[in-house]
Design an enzyme around this catalytic site. Structure first.
Site, PDB file in Angstrom:
ATOM      1  N   ASP A   1      36.282  41.244  45.875  1.00 48.29           N
ATOM      2  CA  ASP A   1      35.261  40.209  45.645  1.00 48.29           C
ATOM      3  C   ASP A   1      35.534  39.455  44.335  1.00 48.29           C
ATOM      4  O   ASP A   1      34.685  38.705  43.868  1.00 48.29           O
ATOM      5  CB  ASP A   1      33.855  40.836  45.634  1.00 48.29           C
TER       6      ASP A   1
ATOM      7  N   HIS B   1      36.112  40.801  41.332  1.00 46.15           N
ATOM      8  CA  HIS B   1      35.676  41.408  40.069  1.00 46.15           C
ATOM      9  C   HIS B   1      36.862  41.817  39.194  1.00 46.15           C
ATOM     10  O   HIS B   1      37.926  42.180  39.684  1.00 46.15           O
ATOM     11  CB  HIS B   1      34.701  42.578  40.288  1.00 46.15           C
TER      12      HIS B   1
HETATM   13  C1  F6R Z   1      38.339  49.618  37.490  1.00 45.52           C
HETATM   14  C2  F6R Z   1      38.507  48.172  37.510  1.00 45.52           C
HETATM   15  C3  F6R Z   1      38.436  47.418  38.812  1.00 45.52           C
HETATM   16  C4  F6R Z   1      39.690  47.608  39.646  1.00 45.52           C
HETATM   17  C5  F6R Z   1      39.578  46.846  40.957  1.00 45.52           C
HETATM   18  C6  F6R Z   1      40.794  47.006  41.839  1.00 45.52           C
HETATM   19  O1  F6R Z   1      38.481  50.091  36.159  1.00 45.52           O
HETATM   20  O2  F6R Z   1      38.685  47.603  36.504  1.00 45.52           O
HETATM   21  O3  F6R Z   1      38.239  46.057  38.515  1.00 45.52           O
HETATM   22  O4  F6R Z   1      40.814  47.164  38.921  1.00 45.52           O
HETATM   23  O5  F6R Z   1      38.450  47.294  41.646  1.00 45.52           O
HETATM   24  O6  F6R Z   1      40.867  48.313  42.300  1.00 45.52           O
HETATM   25  P1  F6R Z   1      42.064  48.817  43.233  1.00 45.52           P
HETATM   26  O7  F6R Z   1      43.274  48.803  42.411  1.00 45.52           O
HETATM   27  O8  F6R Z   1      41.631  50.189  43.650  1.00 45.52           O
HETATM   28  O9  F6R Z   1      42.114  47.843  44.377  1.00 45.52           O
END
Ligand code: F6R
Length: 263
Positions: free
Chosen positions: A136, A138
């Site tokens: 999304d 973030h």
């Molecule tokens: C967690 C964080 C999140 C992740 C994101 C991607 O500390 O900062 O923004 O980087 O959710 O997560 P993955 O790599 O599991 O797709």
């Protein structure tokens, strides 16, 4: 913003780990911002290996993680503290007191958020912030409509994030609903940002964040405002980017990237 396309997740993680290792050798007291998630696991594995085989020292490094779930005990297997300890901190020579995470069990999250911001300032600010991206958009846990100038605070997670993060919890309903996270403004204050995104599942959001309009609907789009942001993507994650030929050309021709190219 520099966008670097690598053939696969291994090559993308290797480049991210190389950039971090290079900065750490140049500045042993580096203040390093860290992220968790699946994408980062390879990077931490490679950094631990570089520590072991090539004497990369974290002894004077200070780290600040982006976020932590609210309400999980620190030693819970799914806390981000446990993630960091097991993937990186326990494998390198960093003094554990140099590793900072927001406290997901604080009695007062406003006070804890302020404390975290002050701790970052007291360390001299973040030199290099590692980032992943959620589906999304973030960064940290700055879900859609996070203010682009937001600071560390408590945030509710979206159903999409709960679903994506459900794996180790068994089901989305077991994932903590809230987290404490650096704000978008906190992230933008770092001297350099390094984002890593891999896999076809990230292609649409990567294109929106990097080439779409800057909008609070996609927190990562705020990185377009950052004066020194490097984004590393693998081919599948890059598949929806319009400017691919130009990004490839820059990586192949700019002297800055020479040492990172496989010639
Ligand atoms: C967690 C964080 C999140 C992740 C994101 C991607 O500390 O900062 O923004 O980087 O959710 O997560 P993955 O790599 O599991 O797709």
């Amino acid at each position: 913003m520099e966008i670097i396309i690598q053939p696969d997740p291994e090559a993308a993680a290797r480049l991210a780990a190389h950039i971090i290792a290079k900065r750490l050798r140049e500045k042993p007291d580096l203040v390093l911002g860290l992220a968790t998630g699946n994408t980062m696991e390879k990077v931490y594995g490679m950094l631990a290996e570089t520590h072991e085989k090539q004497n990369l020292s974290f002894a004077r490094c200070t780290t600040f993680n982006l976020d932590e779930y609210i309400g999980l005990p620190e030693n819970d297997p799914n806390s981000y503290r446990t993630y960091m300890n097991t993937r990186l901190f326990d494998k390198v020579d960093i003094p554990i007191e140099n590793t900072h995470m927001p406290n997901g069990n604080a009695a007062d999250f406003r006070a804890e958020s302020e404390r975290y911001e002050q701790a970052i300032l007291a360390a001299g600010g973040i030199d290099l912030q590692l980032l992943g991206i959620g589906r999304d958009g973030h960064i940290g846990f700055n879900e859609p409509m996070s203010a682009l100038r937001s600071r560390t605070r408590e945030k509710a997670l979206t159903p999409e994030t709960l679903l994506h993060n459900a794996g180790p919890f068994g089901a989305p309903e077991n994932v903590p609903r809230r987290a404490i996270t650096m704000g978008v403004g906190t992230i933008l204050d770092s001297r350099r940002c390094l984002m890593l995104a891999t896999g076809a599942g990230k292609a649409a959001i990567v294109a929106k964040a990097l080439e779409g309009p800057i909008t609070a609907m996609v927190s990562a789009s705020a990185l377009q405002l950052h004066p020194h942001c490097t984004v590393i993507v693998d081919e599948p994650a890059a598949s929806k980017l319009q400017g691919k030929p130009y990004y490839r050309w820059i990586f192949e021709h700019e002297p800055e990237w020479k040492e990172f190219r496989v010639e």
